[in-house]
Design an enzyme around this catalytic site. Structure first.
Site, short mmCIF file in Angstrom:
data_model
loop_
_atom_site.label_atom_id
_atom_site.label_comp_id
_atom_site.label_asym_id
_atom_site.label_seq_id
_atom_site.Cartn_x
_atom_site.Cartn_y
_atom_site.Cartn_z
N GLU A 121 0.83 -1.22 0.00
CA GLU A 121 0.00 0.00 0.00
C GLU A 121 0.86 1.26 0.00
O GLU A 121 0.34 2.36 0.23
CB GLU A 121 -0.92 -0.01 1.20
CG GLU A 121 -1.84 -1.21 1.17
CD GLU A 121 -3.17 -0.98 1.85
OE1 GLU A 121 -3.20 -0.19 2.79
OE2 GLU A 121 -4.15 -1.59 1.42
N HIS A 144 -2.14 2.37 9.25
CA HIS A 144 -3.35 1.61 8.93
C HIS A 144 -3.40 0.41 9.85
O HIS A 144 -2.41 -0.30 10.00
CB HIS A 144 -3.34 1.17 7.47
CG HIS A 144 -4.35 0.11 7.18
ND1 HIS A 144 -5.69 0.28 7.43
CD2 HIS A 144 -4.21 -1.15 6.70
CE1 HIS A 144 -6.33 -0.83 7.12
NE2 HIS A 144 -5.46 -1.72 6.68
N HIS A 146 -6.41 -2.55 12.09
CA HIS A 146 -7.73 -3.19 12.09
C HIS A 146 -8.32 -3.22 13.50
O HIS A 146 -8.42 -4.30 14.11
CB HIS A 146 -7.60 -4.63 11.56
CG HIS A 146 -7.02 -4.78 10.18
ND1 HIS A 146 -6.46 -5.96 9.71
CD2 HIS A 146 -6.91 -3.89 9.17
CE1 HIS A 146 -6.04 -5.79 8.46
NE2 HIS A 146 -6.29 -4.54 8.12
N HIS A 216 -13.21 -2.79 7.13
CA HIS A 216 -11.81 -3.14 6.95
C HIS A 216 -10.94 -2.65 8.11
O HIS A 216 -10.34 -3.46 8.82
CB HIS A 216 -11.31 -2.58 5.60
CG HIS A 216 -9.86 -2.85 5.33
ND1 HIS A 216 -9.28 -2.68 4.11
CD2 HIS A 216 -8.86 -3.28 6.12
CE1 HIS A 216 -8.01 -2.99 4.16
NE2 HIS A 216 -7.73 -3.36 5.38
O1 2HA Z 1 -1.01 -4.49 4.58
O2 2HA Z 1 -3.85 -4.47 6.27
O3 2HA Z 1 -5.13 -3.67 4.11
C1 2HA Z 1 -1.93 -5.21 5.23
C2 2HA Z 1 -3.26 -4.57 5.24
C3 2HA Z 1 -3.84 -4.09 3.98
ZN ZN Z 2 -5.88 -3.70 6.22
#
Ligand code: 2HA
Ligand code: ZN
Length: 271
Positions: A121, A144, A146, A216
Site C-alpha cells: 500500500e 493503517h 484493524h 476493513h
Molecule cells: O497491509 O492491512 O489492508 C496489510 C493490510 C492491507
Molecule cells: Zn488492512
C-alpha cells in the site's frame, strides 16, 4: 544481512524507529494486527544527514506509477510487505526498510538496512504524505490498522452516515471529544490497495485525522506515529464502551448535547 545498521551513530533516528517499533507492539497486543495486517509509513527526512544521503541504494529503483512532486528529497521508514507487526516490534530494521524518493519523484529506492520491499500500500501512503507536504502540514506519520470494535461498528449502514459515528463515539466518554476533536471520517468499502480507496482517504483527511475504511480498518495520521496511534486508541475505547453497553442489553444514553457543548467550551474545541 549487514551487521552495521544505518541507525548506529544516529541516536535521533534510532529513537524514532524505536517509537515505531513500540507502536507496532501495541497494535499486536490490542489484537488489531493479525498476521501481516496493517501498515506504518513515517516521513523521517528531518533525521537524515549527509552521510546517509551519500549511501548507495541496496536494490534497483522501484517505479510506483505515480509521480509525487512534493516528496522530492524525502525519506521514509515503511513496514515491509507481508511482514508482521509483532515481528516489526522486535526487529524493526528486518521487517521494514528506509527508502528515499527518486529525484524525478516517480518511485523510490531502498537504502537501509535490508532489502525488505515496502508495503503493497506504499503508493497510497506516499500519496497521503505528498499531500501533507503540499499543504505544509507538520504531519509525518500514517498508520493503517484493524481495530476490532471500530470495524464491528462499520458493518451497520446506520453508523456510516456523515458524523453519526463521530457523535456516538464522542458521547461515550468526555476525553474522546477532547483528544479526537475532528472525529472520524468514513470511506465506503473499496478494494484494499485500490486507487479509489487512496483517493477517498485523501479526501476525508482534509477534514479528519482518522478515517474509517468500511468493513476493513482505519487510516490515521499525525505529527508522529504515537499520536496517530493515540487517536485510534481513544476512538476504539469509545466504540468498546458502546458495544459493552449493548452487550449488557441497553442502548447507552451517551453524554447529552449540553454536556458535549460544555466540553467543547472548556477545551476550546471546534464545534
Ligand atoms: O497491509 O492491512 O489492508 C496489510 C493490510 C492491507
Ligand atoms: Zn488492512
Amino acid at each position: 544481512m549487514d551487521n552495521k545498521s544505518v541507525l548506529e551513530g544516529r541516536p535521533a533516528l534510532e529513537r524514532q524507529i524505536a517509537v515505531i517499533a513500540e507502536v507496532a507492539g501495541y497494535l499486536w497486543q490490542k489484537g488489531w494486527a493479525e498476521r501481516n495486517g496493517g501498515n506504518i509509513t513515517v516521513n523521517i527526512t528531518e533525521y537524515v544527514d549527509d552521510g546517509m544521503r551519500a549511501l548507495p541504494a541496496i536494490c534497483p529503483p522501484v517505479r510506483t506509477g505515480v509521480v509525487l512532486p512534493h516528496l522530492k528529497g524525502c525519506w521514509f521508514f515503511c513496514k515491509g510487505t507481508g511482514k508482521r507487526m509483532r515481528d516489526l516490534a522486535r526487529y524493526p530494521m528486518e521487517n521494514g526498510s528506509i527508502i528515499r524518493i527518486l529525484d524525478d519523484c516517480s518511485g523510490y529506492e531502498i537504502v537501509a538496512d535490508n532489502p525488505v520491499m515496502p508495503t503493497s500500500e506504499l503508493p497510497s501512503h506516499l500519496s497521503v504524505h505528498n499531500d501533507f507536504v503540499r499543504r505544509g502540514l507538520p504531519y509525518r506519520a500514517s498508520l493503517h490498522t484493524h481495530p476490532i470494535e471500530l470495524v464491528a461498528m462499520s458493518h451497520a449502514e446506520k453508523f456510516l452516515r456523515k458524523d453519526v459515528l463521530t457523535n456516538i463515539l464522542w458521547s461515550m466518554i468526555p476525553e474522546t471529544r477532547a483528544f479526537c476533536p475532528k472525529g472520524l471520517g468514513i470511506v465506503e468499502y473499496r478494494l484494499p490497495g485500490s486507487l479509489a480507496l487512496a483517493e477517498g482517504t485523501i479526501r476525508e483527511l482534509e477534514d479528519y485525522d482518522v478515517v474509517m475504511w468500511e468493513k476493513h480498518g482505519v487510516f490515521a495520521v499525525g505529527p508522529d506515529i504515537m499520536e496517530a496511534f493515540d487517536q485510534v486508541d481513544v476512538l476504539n475505547k469509545s466504540a468498546r464502551i458502546y458495544i459493552d453497553a449493548k452487550c449488557m442489553g441497553y442502548e447507552p444514553d451517551g453524554m447529552s448535547q449540553e454536556q458535549m457543548h460544555e466540553m467543547a467550551v472548556a477545551f476550546n474545541l471546534p464545534e
